[in-house]
Design a protein around this motif. Structure first.
Motif, PDB file in Angstrom:
ATOM      1  N   VAL A  68      -6.486  -1.929  11.219  1.00 36.51           N
ATOM      2  CA  VAL A  68      -6.530  -2.076   9.764  1.00 36.51           C
ATOM      3  C   VAL A  68      -5.382  -2.958   9.288  1.00 36.51           C
ATOM      4  O   VAL A  68      -4.291  -2.958   9.870  1.00 36.51           O
ATOM      5  N   GLU A  69      -5.675  -3.736   8.263  1.00 38.62           N
ATOM      6  CA  GLU A  69      -4.644  -4.479   7.545  1.00 38.62           C
ATOM      7  C   GLU A  69      -4.379  -3.759   6.237  1.00 38.62           C
ATOM      8  O   GLU A  69      -5.309  -3.310   5.559  1.00 38.62           O
ATOM      9  N   LEU A  70      -3.094  -3.650   5.886  1.00 41.16           N
ATOM     10  CA  LEU A  70      -2.716  -2.821   4.750  1.00 41.16           C
ATOM     11  C   LEU A  70      -1.988  -3.637   3.688  1.00 41.16           C
ATOM     12  O   LEU A  70      -1.119  -4.467   4.023  1.00 41.16           O
ATOM     13  N   PRO A  71      -2.303  -3.391   2.404  1.00 41.55           N
ATOM     14  CA  PRO A  71      -1.582  -4.059   1.323  1.00 41.55           C
ATOM     15  C   PRO A  71      -0.270  -3.341   1.032  1.00 41.55           C
ATOM     16  O   PRO A  71       0.043  -2.304   1.619  1.00 41.55           O
ATOM     17  N   GLY A  72       0.489  -3.873   0.102  1.00 43.51           N
ATOM     18  CA  GLY A  72       1.786  -3.289  -0.203  1.00 43.51           C
ATOM     19  C   GLY A  72       1.758  -2.146  -1.187  1.00 43.51           C
ATOM     20  O   GLY A  72       2.753  -1.442  -1.333  1.00 43.51           O
ATOM     21  N   GLY A  73       0.657  -1.929  -1.873  1.00 42.68           N
ATOM     22  CA  GLY A  73       0.598  -0.883  -2.888  1.00 42.68           C
ATOM     23  C   GLY A  73      -0.015   0.404  -2.371  1.00 42.68           C
ATOM     24  O   GLY A  73       0.369   0.925  -1.327  1.00 42.68           O
ATOM     25  N   LEU A  74      -1.017   0.921  -3.108  1.00 38.07           N
ATOM     26  CA  LEU A  74      -1.648   2.202  -2.788  1.00 38.07           C
ATOM     27  C   LEU A  74      -2.894   1.986  -1.939  1.00 38.07           C
ATOM     28  O   LEU A  74      -3.809   1.268  -2.343  1.00 38.07           O
ATOM     29  N   THR A  75      -2.905   2.615  -0.780  1.00 42.66           N
ATOM     30  CA  THR A  75      -4.096   2.642   0.070  1.00 42.66           C
ATOM     31  C   THR A  75      -4.628   4.067   0.083  1.00 42.66           C
ATOM     32  O   THR A  75      -3.910   5.005   0.428  1.00 42.66           O
ATOM     33  N   ALA A  76      -5.897   4.217  -0.311  1.00 41.40           N
ATOM     34  CA  ALA A  76      -6.547   5.529  -0.291  1.00 41.40           C
ATOM     35  C   ALA A  76      -7.396   5.636   0.966  1.00 41.40           C
ATOM     36  O   ALA A  76      -8.247   4.779   1.232  1.00 41.40           O
ATOM     37  N   VAL A  77      -7.151   6.673   1.744  1.00 41.75           N
ATOM     38  CA  VAL A  77      -7.913   6.929   2.972  1.00 41.75           C
ATOM     39  C   VAL A  77      -8.851   8.095   2.671  1.00 41.75           C
ATOM     40  O   VAL A  77      -8.406   9.244   2.542  1.00 41.75           O
ATOM     41  N   LEU A  78     -10.134   7.803   2.550  1.00 45.56           N
ATOM     42  CA  LEU A  78     -11.100   8.787   2.063  1.00 45.56           C
ATOM     43  C   LEU A  78     -12.103   9.155   3.152  1.00 45.56           C
ATOM     44  O   LEU A  78     -12.407   8.347   4.032  1.00 45.56           O
ATOM     45  N   GLY A  79     -12.618  10.359   3.062  1.00 47.01           N
ATOM     46  CA  GLY A  79     -13.629  10.822   4.008  1.00 47.01           C
ATOM     47  C   GLY A  79     -13.716  12.327   3.995  1.00 47.01           C
ATOM     48  O   GLY A  79     -12.874  13.021   3.420  1.00 47.01           O
ATOM     49  N   LEU A  98       1.319  13.533 -10.332  1.00 49.23           N
ATOM     50  CA  LEU A  98       1.875  12.951  -9.111  1.00 49.23           C
ATOM     51  C   LEU A  98       1.594  11.457  -9.041  1.00 49.23           C
ATOM     52  O   LEU A  98       2.497  10.651  -8.792  1.00 49.23           O
ATOM     53  N   LEU A  99       0.351  11.071  -9.260  1.00 46.69           N
ATOM     54  CA  LEU A  99       0.000   9.660  -9.135  1.00 46.69           C
ATOM     55  C   LEU A  99       0.673   8.813 -10.210  1.00 46.69           C
ATOM     56  O   LEU A  99       1.012   7.658  -9.974  1.00 46.69           O
ATOM     57  N   ARG A 100       0.882   9.387 -11.379  1.00 48.05           N
ATOM     58  CA  ARG A 100       1.596   8.647 -12.425  1.00 48.05           C
ATOM     59  C   ARG A 100       3.061   8.417 -12.056  1.00 48.05           C
ATOM     60  O   ARG A 100       3.686   7.462 -12.518  1.00 48.05           O
ATOM     61  N   SER A 101       3.605   9.306 -11.227  1.00 48.04           N
ATOM     62  CA  SER A 101       5.028   9.238 -10.926  1.00 48.04           C
ATOM     63  C   SER A 101       5.334   8.672  -9.543  1.00 48.04           C
ATOM     64  O   SER A 101       6.467   8.760  -9.077  1.00 48.04           O
ATOM     65  N   GLY A 132      -9.416   7.319 -13.307  1.00 44.90           N
ATOM     66  CA  GLY A 132      -8.439   6.420 -13.909  1.00 44.90           C
ATOM     67  C   GLY A 132      -7.406   5.866 -12.943  1.00 44.90           C
ATOM     68  O   GLY A 132      -6.557   5.068 -13.337  1.00 44.90           O
ATOM     69  N   ILE A 133      -7.456   6.282 -11.667  1.00 49.54           N
ATOM     70  CA  ILE A 133      -6.500   5.801 -10.667  1.00 49.54           C
ATOM     71  C   ILE A 133      -7.198   4.796  -9.764  1.00 49.54           C
ATOM     72  O   ILE A 133      -8.255   5.088  -9.184  1.00 49.54           O
ATOM     73  N   ALA A 134      -6.630   3.609  -9.658  1.00 49.63           N
ATOM     74  CA  ALA A 134      -7.207   2.561  -8.826  1.00 49.63           C
ATOM     75  C   ALA A 134      -6.310   2.311  -7.620  1.00 49.63           C
ATOM     76  O   ALA A 134      -5.088   2.252  -7.748  1.00 49.63           O
ATOM     77  N   ALA A 135      -6.920   2.165  -6.458  1.00 52.31           N
ATOM     78  CA  ALA A 135      -6.177   1.873  -5.233  1.00 52.31           C
ATOM     79  C   ALA A 135      -6.261   0.383  -4.937  1.00 52.31           C
ATOM     80  O   ALA A 135      -7.236  -0.283  -5.278  1.00 52.31           O
TER      81      ALA A 135
END
Length: 363
Positions: free
Chosen positions: A19-30, A326-329, A346-349
């Motif tokens: 996987v290649e990862l960006p510098g911000g928020l990565t959501a790992v879902l499943g 938590l996500l806001r902070s 309202g939270i975007a990854a």
């Protein structure tokens, strides 16, 4: 720091993954049991060479394989590094940093740093003092790798002194007492320094943990944090040498070191009451998360760049209000977050990875 690229081979549920990862928020879902935590665990292993879930090395190797490999490309403080860890089911593991065999584990801290929050972190608040001592000691080494020598000196001296006490248990002769005095001096020097470092770190963290708790819980509560040592005075004074001398008769009778930093605690309070016994589980969960976020911010302040933040399955343990708070902070930097329930509204990854049946895909 930022992790750019991650490769896994025969690690946990993954035969192969990249996987290649960006510098911000990565959501790992499943769904549960598909390998989300395994992916975060691999990132944590690159920094610490151990599982944040407490699993032994052999459990990290995929069933049917002899060894697993975790590789990561990172940029830390403007420098690029390649970390390669080979985990053997039997025998010795092998770690390379920039194609060179890793000489000391603390050298890895200059290349890879992570902060981990996992469901088991609730035990930081609910569990025994050893977990809280470990929290302080691990953070001390992450902040300044040279502190690893202090911890090692203490652990070595304690082990040798306990072995001597067990050997002369109840029947000391003059020669044994002379040797005991030598180990008393070594233990006191290392113990005084370790307690001083822990005490200073607790004092530094206290206001940051209180602020992080307000951010996560979205609630104003009196949060307290204090390092406690029964062998030191109420104001933190008093040396270990005097305490060892006072406890000598009891220690000779029991064959064990009874005073020192290995008996100390990190006292956590909410509303002036012990959080371990008087806080609700939601409050305890928020406090444990606040401790991790405070350590993350301390590392940012010390090194000038934030570690990679790993949040493993946090939404399953927090109510919707605390999850949103938590996500806001979230602090600046790279974050990997695993969730079976998706992200709050309202939270975007920056990147969404889907994990299923031992495979991972972006989308």
């Amino acid at each position: 720091m930022q992790l750019h690229h991650l490769w896994l081979s025969e690690f946990r549920s993954y035969a192969e993954a990249e996987v290649e990862l960006p510098g911000g928020l990565t959501a790992v879902l499943g769904q549960n049991g598909q390998g989300k935590s395994n992916l975060l665990e691999a990132v944590g292993y690159l920094a610490t060479l151990r599982s944040f879930r407490g699993a032994p090395s052999e459990a990290l190797v995929r069933v049917g394989a002899d060894r697993a490999v975790v590789r990561g490309e990172v940029t830390t403080d403007g420098r690029e590094h390649l970390v390669e860890a080979e985990i053997a089911r039997t025998g010795r593991n092998r770690v390379l940093l920039d194609k060179q065999r890793l000489a000391r584990q603390r050298d890895l801290l200059e290349a890879v740093r992570v902060t981990v929050f996992a469901p088991d972190d609730l035990e930081l608040v609910k569990g025994g003092p050893a977990l809280r001592r470990g929290f302080l000691d691990d953070l001390l080494v992450s902040l300044h790798p040279r502190h690893d020598a202090v911890r090692s000196d203490w652990e070595r001296a304690l082990k040798q002194r306990n072995a001597l006490l067990k050997q002369i248990h109840g029947r000391p002769d003059e020669s044994a007492l002379v040797t005991l005095e030598v180990w008393d001096q070594k233990l006191a020097a290392a113990g005084d320094e370790l307690a001083r470092l822990r005490d200073g770190l607790a004092e530094r963290l206290a206001p940051t943990i209180a602020r992080a708790y307000r951010d996560v819980a979205d609630d104003e509560l009196d949060v307290g944090l204090r390092y406690t040592s029964a062998w030191r005075g109420p104001d933190g004074t008093g040396g270990l040498a005097a305490a060892l001398l006072a406890a000598r008769d009891d220690e000779l009778r029991r064959g064990l070191t009874l005073v020192g930093p290995h008996r100390d605690d990190l006292e956590l309070t909410l509303r002036g009451l012990p959080a371990r016994t008087h806080a609700s589980q939601g409050e305890q969960r928020s406090l444990a998360l606040a401790m991790r976020l405070a350590s993350h911010r301390a590392l940012l302040e010390t090194h000038g760049s934030p570690p990679v933040l790993l949040l493993d399955d946090v939404f399953s343990e927090l109510d919707p209000n605390r999850s949103a708070a938590l996500l806001r902070s979230l602090p600046e930097g790279q974050t990997l977050l695993s969730s079976a329930a998706g992200l709050p509204e309202g939270i975007a990854a920056d990147l969404v990875l889907h994990v299923a049946a031992g495979g991972v895909s972006a989308g």
